[in-house]
Design a protein around this motif. Sequence first.
Motif, PDB file in Angstrom:
ATOM      1  N   GLU A 334       0.804  -1.223   0.000  1.00 49.74           N
ATOM      2  CA  GLU A 334       0.000   0.000   0.000  1.00 49.74           C
ATOM      3  C   GLU A 334       0.835   1.269   0.000  1.00 49.74           C
ATOM      4  N   ALA A 335       1.889   1.325   0.799  1.00 48.02           N
ATOM      5  CA  ALA A 335       2.636   2.574   0.997  1.00 48.02           C
ATOM      6  C   ALA A 335       3.962   2.616   0.257  1.00 48.02           C
ATOM      7  N   GLY A 336       4.378   1.514  -0.336  1.00 44.40           N
ATOM      8  CA  GLY A 336       5.695   1.484  -0.956  1.00 44.40           C
ATOM      9  C   GLY A 336       6.784   1.426   0.105  1.00 44.40           C
ATOM     10  N   VAL A 337       7.965   1.925  -0.233  1.00 43.35           N
ATOM     11  CA  VAL A 337       9.076   1.883   0.719  1.00 43.35           C
ATOM     12  C   VAL A 337       8.830   2.885   1.839  1.00 43.35           C
ATOM     13  N   ILE A 338       9.076   2.460   3.082  1.00 43.53           N
ATOM     14  CA  ILE A 338       8.834   3.299   4.255  1.00 43.53           C
ATOM     15  C   ILE A 338      10.144   3.662   4.942  1.00 43.53           C
ATOM     16  N   ALA A 339      10.924   2.666   5.288  1.00 45.72           N
ATOM     17  CA  ALA A 339      12.195   2.891   5.985  1.00 45.72           C
ATOM     18  C   ALA A 339      13.218   1.898   5.471  1.00 45.72           C
ATOM     19  N   ALA A 340      14.474   2.225   5.648  1.00 47.17           N
ATOM     20  CA  ALA A 340      15.533   1.327   5.177  1.00 47.17           C
ATOM     21  C   ALA A 340      16.838   1.688   5.840  1.00 47.17           C
ATOM     22  N   ARG A 341      17.720   0.745   5.828  1.00 47.00           N
ATOM     23  CA  ARG A 341      19.093   1.023   6.235  1.00 47.00           C
ATOM     24  C   ARG A 341      19.870   1.483   5.019  1.00 47.00           C
ATOM     25  N   ARG A 342      20.842   2.314   5.270  1.00 45.17           N
ATOM     26  CA  ARG A 342      21.679   2.829   4.187  1.00 45.17           C
ATOM     27  C   ARG A 342      23.139   2.656   4.563  1.00 45.17           C
ATOM     28  N   PRO A 343      24.015   2.552   3.563  1.00 42.75           N
ATOM     29  CA  PRO A 343      25.433   2.287   3.867  1.00 42.75           C
ATOM     30  C   PRO A 343      26.036   3.258   4.869  1.00 42.75           C
ATOM     31  N   ALA A 344      25.609   4.508   4.867  1.00 45.69           N
ATOM     32  CA  ALA A 344      26.158   5.489   5.807  1.00 45.69           C
ATOM     33  C   ALA A 344      25.850   5.116   7.254  1.00 45.69           C
ATOM     34  N   ASP A 345      24.769   4.322   7.463  1.00 43.50           N
ATOM     35  CA  ASP A 345      24.390   3.911   8.815  1.00 43.50           C
ATOM     36  C   ASP A 345      25.069   2.618   9.239  1.00 43.50           C
ATOM     37  N   THR A 346      25.757   1.952   8.299  1.00 37.65           N
ATOM     38  CA  THR A 346      26.255   0.608   8.524  1.00 37.65           C
ATOM     39  C   THR A 346      27.744   0.615   8.794  1.00 37.65           C
ATOM     40  N   THR A 347      28.151  -0.186   9.747  1.00 35.22           N
ATOM     41  CA  THR A 347      29.584  -0.316  10.026  1.00 35.22           C
ATOM     42  C   THR A 347      30.004  -1.754   9.795  1.00 35.22           C
ATOM     43  N   ASP A 348      29.991  -2.557  10.829  1.00 34.41           N
ATOM     44  CA  ASP A 348      30.458  -3.940  10.720  1.00 34.41           C
ATOM     45  C   ASP A 348      29.400  -4.885  11.273  1.00 34.41           C
ATOM     46  N   ASP A 349      28.148  -4.656  10.897  1.00 35.16           N
ATOM     47  CA  ASP A 349      27.091  -5.422  11.542  1.00 35.16           C
ATOM     48  C   ASP A 349      26.788  -6.720  10.813  1.00 35.16           C
ATOM     49  N   THR A 350      26.277  -7.659  11.564  1.00 37.30           N
ATOM     50  CA  THR A 350      25.780  -8.900  10.992  1.00 37.30           C
ATOM     51  C   THR A 350      24.311  -9.090  11.299  1.00 37.30           C
TER      52      THR A 350
END
Length: 536
Positions: A334-350
Amino acid sequence: MATASDTRANQAPATLGELLDSAAGARPHAVAVRCEDRVLTYGELREEVRATARRFRSLGLTGPGTTGLLMENTPDFVVALLAAARLGMRVTLLEPSTTRPQLAALAGTLGPLAIVGNEARLVALNGSKDGSKGGSQDGSQDGSQDEAPLNCTLVPVRAPGHTPPPDPTDDEPPTPATPDTPFLYQFTSGSTGEPKAAVHTQRNLANGGDIYARAYGITEDDRILAAVPLLHSFGLVAGLITALRAGAQLVLLGRFAPARLLRTLDRHDCTVLVAAPMAYDLTTRAAGAGSAPPRPPRALRLCLSSGAALPPAVAQRARERLGLDIQQVYGCTEAGVIAARRPADTTDDTDTTDDTGADRGVGRPMPGVRVRVVDERGYEVPQGDEGSLHVRTPAMFTHYLDHPDATRRALRDGWYNTGDVARLDPEGHLHLVGRKDSFINVGGKKVNPLEVEQVLLAHPSVVEAAVWADEAPGGTGERVRATVVARPPLPATELTSHCRARLLPHQVPAAVDFVAALPKSSMGKVSRAALPDTVA
């Protein structure tokens, strides 16, 4: 009051035809769509779309009714969709394996129906039970004694390069497509109930592509590999429409296969991968099957995942095999994309945490998207508290087809009630807690299925788990039931003991059923509505 991001979105091309014309006008010789050795430049794509639009118009597909595309990830279906958009037709995108009874039910919902598909598939749909052809491709029917006629106009899609040459006297439709009229009837997944047709306009879709392009810096230099069906919102918007918006190259796999995906990433120097968690799981397993350590794809800079939750183990393998963190995308039909992670927010996560150990949830709201977390009365809750998630996006649907009550419940004052329970942290990260309508009422106490599933998945022998509400014996209410895919041997008593040590008594599954596979959509999303059938 319109925000600056809303204004920018509204200044973007508002129909798919405008997106194509803009890209073709700027770079007619740049590759637009590639599928293995089949290539269309933007100039060629525009001409193929115009020719196919003339063919559709000559067949009367622009009249009342809806056209269903038995959508495959090939250039000819891209052409067919864009031709329908150019004419302002009303379309719905269907699984290629859609059956005759499903088409009959669809015609009952949408009215007069034309079906565009691969010719062999149309012959199979329209044939009698002994395999002989039961009707013509123009919709006339010979019928069958054993099956009711398929009362749809059947139109074989034509591969690019096989359309009639352009006619300069008949180039544009008499009534150009408008951006704000109904265009796409996109059915909800039906994972928690009966699917409904969410109505989208071309402006909604174009805005969705603009959101992805701005959020991830997609440009004409990118090559987007769509390893997810274009018939789903994620593949359609993050793949095809984002490529059109940026003038980028769209690379298609055709049929998905892990080895083909890995080969295509390198062969065509793909920079962006759009895939579902199931594809990342299968592909990274295949990549790690050899004796030598796999080399990450040389040009890949961005991996997007949506359609279902990305398990931490899959995220870890993907980072090791592809050399990148997977950016999870949260949205809905219904709403399409709402939220997402972006490379600038990412470090070394799994998983969902950053280098400080802070949980980042599903990421931050995307450009132009506004979110509110509210209580039962509609008032915003304090930061960090849980509540009902309401969103407002430039890519939002207009209404549910023929479901005015459901539309009124979902849309209020321009805000869409997602049905998800969520919270916002001080850094603006959105955290999903669960779906309100999937909570289980056990003796007046609410059980969040996601919490129980996480405990089940923590058992080393459990591969997949889905928790759902089952009717308690004697019709006395609901009880918690779990459907599990596990590595044998795993007795149900051992799994129940595992849950009792980690959950409150009313949260522990009253019954555990072991199955070979959970019912899923082509995106890999568990169909909760189908779970009772797996144990019937």
